[in-house]
Design a protein around this motif. Structure first.
Motif, PDB file in Angstrom:
ATOM      1  N   HIS A  24      41.891  29.254  32.197  1.00 31.15           N
ATOM      2  CA  HIS A  24      40.706  29.625  32.977  1.00 31.15           C
ATOM      3  C   HIS A  24      40.941  29.567  34.487  1.00 31.15           C
ATOM      4  CE1 HIS A  24      38.734  28.881  29.086  1.00 31.15           C
ATOM      5  NE2 HIS A  24      37.783  29.671  29.528  1.00 31.15           N
ATOM      6  N   LYS A  48      44.634  39.083  28.433  1.00 30.31           N
ATOM      7  CA  LYS A  48      43.275  38.647  28.107  1.00 30.31           C
ATOM      8  C   LYS A  48      43.015  37.255  28.666  1.00 30.31           C
ATOM      9  CE  LYS A  48      40.088  38.023  24.214  1.00 30.31           C
ATOM     10  NZ  LYS A  48      39.931  38.086  22.729  1.00 30.31           N
ATOM     11  N   SER A  51      42.789  37.288  32.481  1.00 28.24           N
ATOM     12  CA  SER A  51      41.551  37.874  33.015  1.00 28.24           C
ATOM     13  C   SER A  51      40.469  36.815  33.228  1.00 28.24           C
ATOM     14  CB  SER A  51      41.033  38.970  32.075  1.00 28.24           C
ATOM     15  OG  SER A  51      40.625  38.425  30.824  1.00 28.24           O
ATOM     16  N   LYS A  52      40.502  35.734  32.441  1.00 23.25           N
ATOM     17  CA  LYS A  52      39.517  34.657  32.610  1.00 23.25           C
ATOM     18  C   LYS A  52      39.701  33.984  33.972  1.00 23.25           C
ATOM     19  CE  LYS A  52      40.818  32.631  28.798  1.00 23.25           C
ATOM     20  NZ  LYS A  52      40.914  31.655  27.673  1.00 23.25           N
ATOM     21  N   GLU A  54      41.216  35.349  36.522  1.00 18.54           N
ATOM     22  CA  GLU A  54      40.956  36.361  37.555  1.00 18.54           C
ATOM     23  C   GLU A  54      39.473  36.431  37.887  1.00 18.54           C
ATOM     24  OE1 GLU A  54      44.193  39.883  37.271  1.00 18.54           O
ATOM     25  OE2 GLU A  54      43.092  39.542  35.418  1.00 18.54           O
ATOM     26  N   ARG A  55      38.628  36.281  36.904  1.00 24.04           N
ATOM     27  CA  ARG A  55      37.180  36.296  37.149  1.00 24.04           C
ATOM     28  C   ARG A  55      36.769  35.071  37.960  1.00 24.04           C
ATOM     29  NH1 ARG A  55      37.050  38.312  31.783  1.00 24.04           N
ATOM     30  NH2 ARG A  55      36.689  36.231  30.913  1.00 24.04           N
ATOM     31  N   LEU A  56      37.294  33.905  37.604  1.00 26.19           N
ATOM     32  CA  LEU A  56      36.954  32.676  38.306  1.00 26.19           C
ATOM     33  C   LEU A  56      37.428  32.720  39.765  1.00 26.19           C
ATOM     34  CD1 LEU A  56      35.894  29.693  38.105  1.00 26.19           C
ATOM     35  CD2 LEU A  56      38.263  29.044  37.634  1.00 26.19           C
ATOM     36  N   LYS A  58      38.137  35.410  41.649  1.00 28.66           N
ATOM     37  CA  LYS A  58      37.984  36.766  42.175  1.00 28.66           C
ATOM     38  C   LYS A  58      37.975  36.816  43.700  1.00 28.66           C
ATOM     39  CE  LYS A  58      34.974  40.833  41.970  1.00 28.66           C
ATOM     40  NZ  LYS A  58      33.693  41.395  41.436  1.00 28.66           N
ATOM     41  N   LYS A  59      37.197  35.940  44.342  1.00 30.82           N
ATOM     42  CA  LYS A  59      37.079  35.994  45.806  1.00 30.82           C
ATOM     43  C   LYS A  59      38.407  35.652  46.485  1.00 30.82           C
ATOM     44  CE  LYS A  59      35.297  31.276  46.516  1.00 30.82           C
ATOM     45  NZ  LYS A  59      34.179  30.487  47.087  1.00 30.82           N
ATOM     46  N   GLU A  62      40.680  38.751  46.038  1.00 29.84           N
ATOM     47  CA  GLU A  62      40.269  39.825  46.945  1.00 29.84           C
ATOM     48  C   GLU A  62      40.662  39.532  48.392  1.00 29.84           C
ATOM     49  OE1 GLU A  62      36.103  40.148  46.179  1.00 29.84           O
ATOM     50  OE2 GLU A  62      36.368  41.496  44.454  1.00 29.84           O
TER      51      GLU A  62
END
Length: 216
Positions: A24, A48, A51-52, A54-56, A58-59, A62
């Motif tokens: 995560h 997969k 991606s967990k 990457e969502r956490l 994200k900022k 970016e």
């Protein structure tokens, strides 16, 4: 999460940090949130799973502070990364990763089993183990091995190789050993070959020796 929080407490400030098999991404979030590193690489062999994280994160991704890489082990990780974390897999799997790539400059490994195999490999490859201990979380015992890839001149005893130099004498290891002895003695009450009985008896003697401080 308790295991993750405890694991994070063993991470040191650095310029660059890599979390291998990041799941995560909580450990990387900890490093970034607390300003303990300038850049992070998160990786996992599964897109997969990656991606967990990457969502956490994200900022951070970016903003360019965090980079996500889908790869097997350390194959796509910069060898100059200051600190590498590998947690939640077996010791023999960590050894395989290191053999196929490189031993990081500084590392924190949290093997789920086969800890002695990992210790032996690191010591045989001139690594200096700066902390080799145990902690308890969620009804389970975990070993943490911190170190550097050079400067190793440590001669481990059989007990230290089996359970970690900083674990010996700790309440956590004593509790773990008592449980292992109870299980072994229960097995000894069953029918088995003389060879297996002798092996198990020798193991109980070894465990009791460590527990009582007679074997160090």
């Amino acid at each position: 999460m308790d295991r993750i929080k405890k694991l994070c407490s063993y991470l040191s400030p650095c310029e660059s940090f890599a979390d291998i098999g990041c799941d995560h991404g909580y450990c990387s979030e900890y490093m970034l949130k607390n300003g303990l590193c300038e850049k992070v690489t998160i990786s996992d062999v599964s897109e997969k799973s990656l991606s967990k994280a990457e969502r956490l994160l994200k900022k951070y991704i970016e903003s360019g502070i965090c980079t996500a890489v889908c790869c097997d082990g350390l194959t796509s990780i910069d060898k100059n990364t200051d600190l590498v974390l590998i947690a939640g897999i077996g010791g023999e799997e960590i050894v395989k990763i290191l053999k196929e790539s490189f031993i990081p400059e500084s590392f924190v490994f949290q093997p789920m089993h086969s800890e002695a195999d990992l210790r032996k490999y690191l010591l045989n490859n001139d690594c200096k183990l700066t902390y080799d201990g145990i902690f308890y979380s969620g009804n389970k015992y975990y070993f943490v091995i911190k170190g550097e890839n050079s400067g190793g001149e440590q001669n481990y005893t059989p007990a230290e190789l089996a359970y970690g130099r900083d674990s010996l004498g700790s309440p956590e290891l004593k509790s773990m050993l008592k449980g292992e002895i109870e299980k072994a003695e229960e097995y000894l009450s069953r029918s088995m070959s003389q060879e297996n009985r002798q092996k198990l008896t020798d193991r109980v003697i070894f465990l009791r020796g460590i527990l009582n401080g007679e074997i160090t």
